[in-house]
Design an enzyme around this catalytic site. Structure first.
Site, PDB file in Angstrom:
ATOM      1  CG  HIS A 288       6.156 -54.130  20.323  1.00 52.16           C
ATOM      2  ND1 HIS A 288       5.375 -53.109  19.995  1.00 52.16           N
ATOM      3  CD2 HIS A 288       5.415 -54.997  20.822  1.00 52.16           C
ATOM      4  CE1 HIS A 288       4.021 -53.652  20.110  1.00 52.16           C
ATOM      5  NE2 HIS A 288       3.943 -54.868  20.663  1.00 52.16           N
ATOM      6  CG  HIS A 331       5.820 -62.994  16.461  1.00 55.37           C
ATOM      7  ND1 HIS A 331       4.942 -61.763  15.898  1.00 55.37           N
ATOM      8  CD2 HIS A 331       5.106 -63.845  17.260  1.00 55.37           C
ATOM      9  CE1 HIS A 331       3.706 -62.190  16.483  1.00 55.37           C
ATOM     10  NE2 HIS A 331       3.810 -63.234  17.268  1.00 55.37           N
ATOM     11  CD  GLU A 337       0.116 -65.136  18.053  1.00 52.98           C
ATOM     12  OE1 GLU A 337      -0.368 -64.097  17.201  1.00 52.98           O
ATOM     13  OE2 GLU A 337       1.352 -65.151  18.501  1.00 52.98           O
ATOM     14  CE1 TYR A 346      -3.129 -55.769  16.819  1.00 55.13           C
ATOM     15  CE2 TYR A 346      -2.618 -56.762  14.473  1.00 55.13           C
ATOM     16  CZ  TYR A 346      -2.486 -56.683  16.140  1.00 55.13           C
ATOM     17  OH  TYR A 346      -1.552 -57.365  16.412  1.00 55.13           O
ATOM     18  CG  HIS A 367       1.803 -63.890  12.779  1.00 56.02           C
ATOM     19  ND1 HIS A 367       2.260 -65.149  13.369  1.00 56.02           N
ATOM     20  CD2 HIS A 367       1.297 -63.173  13.720  1.00 56.02           C
ATOM     21  CE1 HIS A 367       2.202 -65.109  14.497  1.00 56.02           C
ATOM     22  NE2 HIS A 367       1.702 -64.214  15.098  1.00 56.02           N
TER      23      HIS A 367
END
Length: 430
Positions: A288, A331, A337, A346, A367
């Site tokens: 990803h 991560h 963010e 989402y 998160h």
């Protein structure tokens, strides 16, 4: 406004020239002794005069009266609008999330409806940003807003906006965004109850990111950024000017509308962008990719590759990769963010993250996908899959976010957010 207000020119950072009355633009010089049609010449500078040519932002405005025609300023009460890290409150290093905040039932315009959620940096030092909500149900008529602290990136979530600016009119609907330069007067008309997000950027002006190995095409293309054509307001009227300056709001009276520019030219203008034109790029083999491949605009800092603010979107896209966990991986990031959701789901939080909601994951706060998203992604058939009918975004900053007192005390603050990962058990098989 004249009829040209609904037509647009395209380009981002390019030179524009526009006139609402034929012959209003001077030819061959910017400030002749006698400006055509009895207009005044006024320079609007977004960078220092001595900035390199490729980075210099300025436009010449030819207007019926100059912007100096305004009375003295007095304080304007708006207790929910905050600026810089100094206006945040102490908060633990927890992941944070907010459910959609309701639009007030009492008459509220864009300026009155601004609610600061997180802040960082320092507007006077020209570093950092603030993330606000706007909650409005009334159009601004004889009130204009000028922000001297930073440029504003508007992300509508509910309701179309009509932005009247000094250089013309932009209609901006959910799915589109608008970028308003620092120091430019504007007013906002709403079409019913309206909600959206605002990034107030104190630092270097937003620009398109470099493409590097991607090549000459991809992400956001300059031709898809639309600037207004020249338009002026009749009658000239009497206006309240609300100015944000040094973190405070001030109000003054002007005997004329600030929207009296008959012609203009330059490379500093409000623009809008339809996120449907964004060319997404993803993996076609495995893994990803980093979310940086979804960057629309970037405000660079003095550290190359580490942005003051990045504006990143997660639009509809194909998910194609071999033997790969396809939602965002777990991560921790040196960048902080702040996320919002315009519509749809989402993929990392299919149930708990609602349109109009927000989340914040500060520097090095872990998160990633919630338990349901993890379980679904690890058992799904790995066939080509289209994520559709969705639009999330992220304001990402090198500076740590500080939530405001309003953000932590509002009933929309989700104190149970961290429980969405409680079902992730030890799955180790010796």
């Amino acid at each position: 406004m004249n009829d040209n207000a609904r037509r647009h020119q395209s380009g981002f950072g390019n030179e524009f020239a526009s006139e609402a009355v034929p012959g209003a633009l001077p030819v061959g010089r910017n400030s002749p002794q006698q400006v055509p049609h009895g207009l005044y010449a006024e320079l609007f500078s977004g960078t220092a005069f001595t900035a390199p040519r490729h980075a210099n932002l300025r436009s010449w405005l030819y207007r019926r009266q100059p912007s100096v025609v305004v009375g003295g300023f007095e304080p304007f009460a708006q207790p929910f609008l905050k600026t810089g890290a100094r206006d945040g409150v102490a908060a633990p290093p927890n992941p944070m999330r907010w459910q959609p905040i309701e639009i007030p039932g009492t008459p509220t315009d864009f300026v009155e409806g601004l609610r600061t959620v997180v802040v960082n940096g320092d507007a006077d030092a020209q570093t950092g940003m603030a993330a606000h909500l706007y909650l409005a149900n009334r159009s601004m008529t004889d009130r204009a807003f000028v922000n001297a602290d930073g440029e504003l990136l508007l992300v509508p979530q509910q309701g179309k906006l009509t932005l009247t600016t000094e250089l013309g009119v932009l209609d901006v609907a959910p799915g589109e965004v608008a970028l308003l330069p620092r120091g430019m007067a504007f007013k906002v008309a709403v079409d019913g109850p309206s909600r959206g997000y605002v990034c107030e950027n104190y630092g270097a002006p937003f620009r398109l990111p470099e493409l590097g190995p991607i090549g000459s095409n991809g992400l956001a293309n300059p031709r898809d950024f639309l600037a207004p054509v020249a338009a002026f307001e009749e009658p000239l009227g009497n206006y309240e000017i609300v100015r944000k300056f040094g973190g405070a709001l001030w109000q003054g009276r002007s005997p004329t509308t600030p929207f009296n520019v008959v012609a203009w030219h330059g490379n500093l203008a409000p623009v809008k962008y339809d996120t449907a034109h964004f060319m997404t790029i993803g993996s076609i083999s495995f893994d990803h990719p980093d979310p940086s491949i979804f960057t629309v605009l970037t405000s660079p800092s003095d550290t190359p590759g580490t942005a003051n603010v990045d504006f990143v979107i997660f639009p509809p896209r194909w998910m194609v990769a071999e033997d790969t966990f396809r939602p965002p991986w777990y991560h921790r990031n040196v960048m902080s963010e702040f996320m919002g959701l315009v519509h749809g789901q989402y993929d990392a939080k299919p149930e708990g993250f609602k349109p109009g909601g927000m989340s914040m994951h500060n520097c090095m706060v872990p998160h990633g996908p919630d338990t349901d998203a993890f379980d679904k992604a690890t058992s799904a058939e790995l066939a080509p899959h289209k994520l559709d009918h969705t639009l999330a975004f992220m304001f990402e900053s090198r500076w740590r976010f500080h939530p405001t007192e309003f953000a932590l005390r509002d009933s929309a603050f989700d104190e149970t957010y961290a429980q969405c990962w409680a079902g992730l058990k030890d799955r180790f098989i010796p």
